[in-house]
Scaffold this motif. Structure first.
Motif, short mmCIF file in Angstrom:
data_model
loop_
_atom_site.label_atom_id
_atom_site.label_comp_id
_atom_site.label_asym_id
_atom_site.label_seq_id
_atom_site.Cartn_x
_atom_site.Cartn_y
_atom_site.Cartn_z
N VAL A 44 11.73 -1.13 -8.60
CA VAL A 44 11.55 -0.03 -9.48
C VAL A 44 11.83 1.24 -8.84
CG1 VAL A 44 9.62 1.10 -10.75
CG2 VAL A 44 10.17 -1.27 -10.82
N ALA A 45 11.16 1.38 -7.59
CA ALA A 45 11.50 2.58 -6.74
C ALA A 45 12.96 2.64 -6.61
CB ALA A 45 10.55 2.41 -5.26
N GLN A 46 13.60 1.72 -6.11
CA GLN A 46 14.95 1.77 -6.15
C GLN A 46 15.72 2.36 -7.14
OE1 GLN A 46 16.48 -2.11 -4.93
NE2 GLN A 46 16.71 -1.38 -2.67
N ALA A 47 15.54 1.96 -8.49
CA ALA A 47 16.02 2.40 -9.57
C ALA A 47 15.64 3.71 -9.75
CB ALA A 47 15.59 1.60 -11.05
N VAL A 48 14.50 4.34 -9.61
CA VAL A 48 14.42 5.70 -10.01
C VAL A 48 14.75 6.57 -8.94
CG1 VAL A 48 12.20 7.06 -10.25
CG2 VAL A 48 11.87 4.86 -11.20
N LEU A 49 14.94 6.20 -7.75
CA LEU A 49 15.51 6.87 -6.69
C LEU A 49 17.11 7.20 -7.13
CD1 LEU A 49 13.86 5.63 -3.56
CD2 LEU A 49 14.06 7.91 -4.13
N ALA A 50 17.61 6.14 -7.89
CA ALA A 50 19.13 6.53 -8.05
C ALA A 50 19.25 7.42 -9.35
CB ALA A 50 19.62 5.06 -8.66
N VAL A 51 18.10 7.87 -9.88
CA VAL A 51 18.43 8.98 -11.06
C VAL A 51 18.75 10.18 -10.28
CG1 VAL A 51 17.21 10.21 -12.71
CG2 VAL A 51 16.64 7.73 -12.37
N PRO A 52 19.89 10.84 -10.74
CA PRO A 52 20.34 12.14 -10.19
C PRO A 52 19.31 13.09 -9.89
CG PRO A 52 21.97 11.26 -11.45
CD PRO A 52 20.60 10.41 -11.81
N GLY A 53 19.05 13.76 -8.83
CA GLY A 53 17.98 14.57 -8.71
C GLY A 53 16.55 14.23 -8.07
N VAL A 54 16.20 12.98 -8.19
CA VAL A 54 15.09 12.23 -7.69
C VAL A 54 15.08 12.25 -6.19
CG1 VAL A 54 13.46 10.38 -7.67
CG2 VAL A 54 14.47 11.22 -9.86
N SER A 55 14.18 12.84 -5.39
CA SER A 55 14.20 12.67 -3.92
C SER A 55 13.16 11.95 -3.41
CB SER A 55 14.15 14.08 -3.08
OG SER A 55 12.83 14.75 -3.86
N GLU A 56 12.10 11.41 -4.20
CA GLU A 56 11.14 10.63 -3.75
C GLU A 56 10.32 10.05 -4.60
OE1 GLU A 56 7.01 11.43 -0.96
OE2 GLU A 56 8.66 13.11 -1.00
N VAL A 57 9.75 8.94 -4.26
CA VAL A 57 9.15 8.14 -5.55
C VAL A 57 7.72 7.62 -4.77
CG1 VAL A 57 8.88 6.03 -6.94
CG2 VAL A 57 10.93 7.35 -6.73
N VAL A 58 6.48 7.68 -5.16
CA VAL A 58 5.26 7.45 -4.79
C VAL A 58 4.68 6.27 -5.73
CG1 VAL A 58 2.98 7.83 -3.67
CG2 VAL A 58 4.95 9.50 -3.36
N LEU A 59 4.24 5.34 -5.18
CA LEU A 59 3.76 4.33 -6.20
C LEU A 59 2.18 3.51 -5.87
CD1 LEU A 59 6.93 1.84 -6.82
CD2 LEU A 59 5.93 3.47 -8.70
N SER A 60 1.62 3.51 -6.74
CA SER A 60 0.19 3.12 -6.66
C SER A 60 -0.41 2.43 -7.95
CB SER A 60 -0.96 4.25 -6.08
OG SER A 60 -2.05 3.61 -5.94
N GLY A 61 -0.06 1.25 -7.87
CA GLY A 61 -0.78 0.39 -9.05
C GLY A 61 0.24 0.83 -10.33
N ASN A 62 -0.32 1.39 -11.30
CA ASN A 62 0.32 1.75 -12.37
C ASN A 62 0.65 3.22 -12.78
OD1 ASN A 62 -2.42 2.54 -13.22
ND2 ASN A 62 -1.76 2.59 -15.34
N VAL A 63 0.42 3.86 -11.47
CA VAL A 63 0.91 5.42 -11.41
C VAL A 63 2.09 5.55 -10.34
CG1 VAL A 63 -0.04 7.79 -10.55
CG2 VAL A 63 -1.63 6.09 -11.64
#
Length: 194
Positions: A44-63
């Motif tokens: 999930v984090a890999q896919a979101v980081l692949a979105v142009p303009g996204v620089s960081e993803v923080v995951l905790s459960g469903n947030v």
């Protein structure tokens, strides 16, 4: 094929946006990813980081909190791409068998996560009614709270706890059994609703 994940965007500012998912996509704890290599354990984090303009993803459960590097791109333009990426990543995770058995959080971990939610979400909301909710303890996955200020003795306290606080905690923290109010409401002197 897994059911699609519902994703609700709550922009925080020009750089950060919180996305609430209808089911957890990360194991307990907070996981921060700034590169594809770091996100190897999280499709999930890999896919979101692949979105142009996204620089960081923080995951905790469903947030999931997403940070972007380009503030000229409005969140409205990125929301649909992030939603799509979450679902692509979740489908990949299921195919790979990742995250099939989330371990329940222990009481200390629940307390730490709940403390942050009280500080950033719950208490700012109840402050508008002159109240505060104090996190006392977590025992056997049950959150113990004490209501203060306008919440102390309030006729709507039970509704606030069940439909607001408990619901928010259960969405954000997997494994919470419930919430218990240890307030002596009969001694409240200035309730918001009598």
């Amino acid at each position: 094929m897994p059911l699609p994940i519902d994703v609700t965007a709550e922009p925080i500012d020009d750089v950060r946006c919180k996305f609430i998912l209808n089911r957890p996509v990360a194991e307990s704890g907070v996981h921060e990813y700034v590169s594809d290599a770091e996100a190897e354990e999280s499709p999930v984090a890999q896919a979101v980081l692949a979105v142009p303009g996204v620089s960081e993803v923080v995951l905790s459960g469903n947030v999931m909190t997403v940070l972007k590097s380009d503030t000229s791109i409005p969140w409205a333009a990125l929301e649909s791409q992030v939603r799509y990426a979450v679902n692509v990543g979740a489908a990949q995770a299921e195919e790979m068998g990742i995250g099939q058995e989330a371990k329940p959080m222990d009481d200390d971990a629940i307390f730490t996560a709940a403390s942050e939610i009280f500080k950033t979400q719950i208490n700012p909301a109840v402050a508008s009614h002159g109240g505060k909710i104090e996190l006392i303890d977590v025992q056997d996955a049950t959150v113990l709270v004490r209501l203060m200020g306008g919440c102390h003795g309030c006729g709507m306290a039970a509704v606030t706890l069940r439909q607001g606080v408990e619901k928010a905690l259960k969405q954000a923290i997997p494994g919470i059994k419930g919430i218990r109010d240890i307030t002596d409401h009969d001694s409240g002197t200035n309730p918001y609703y009598a």
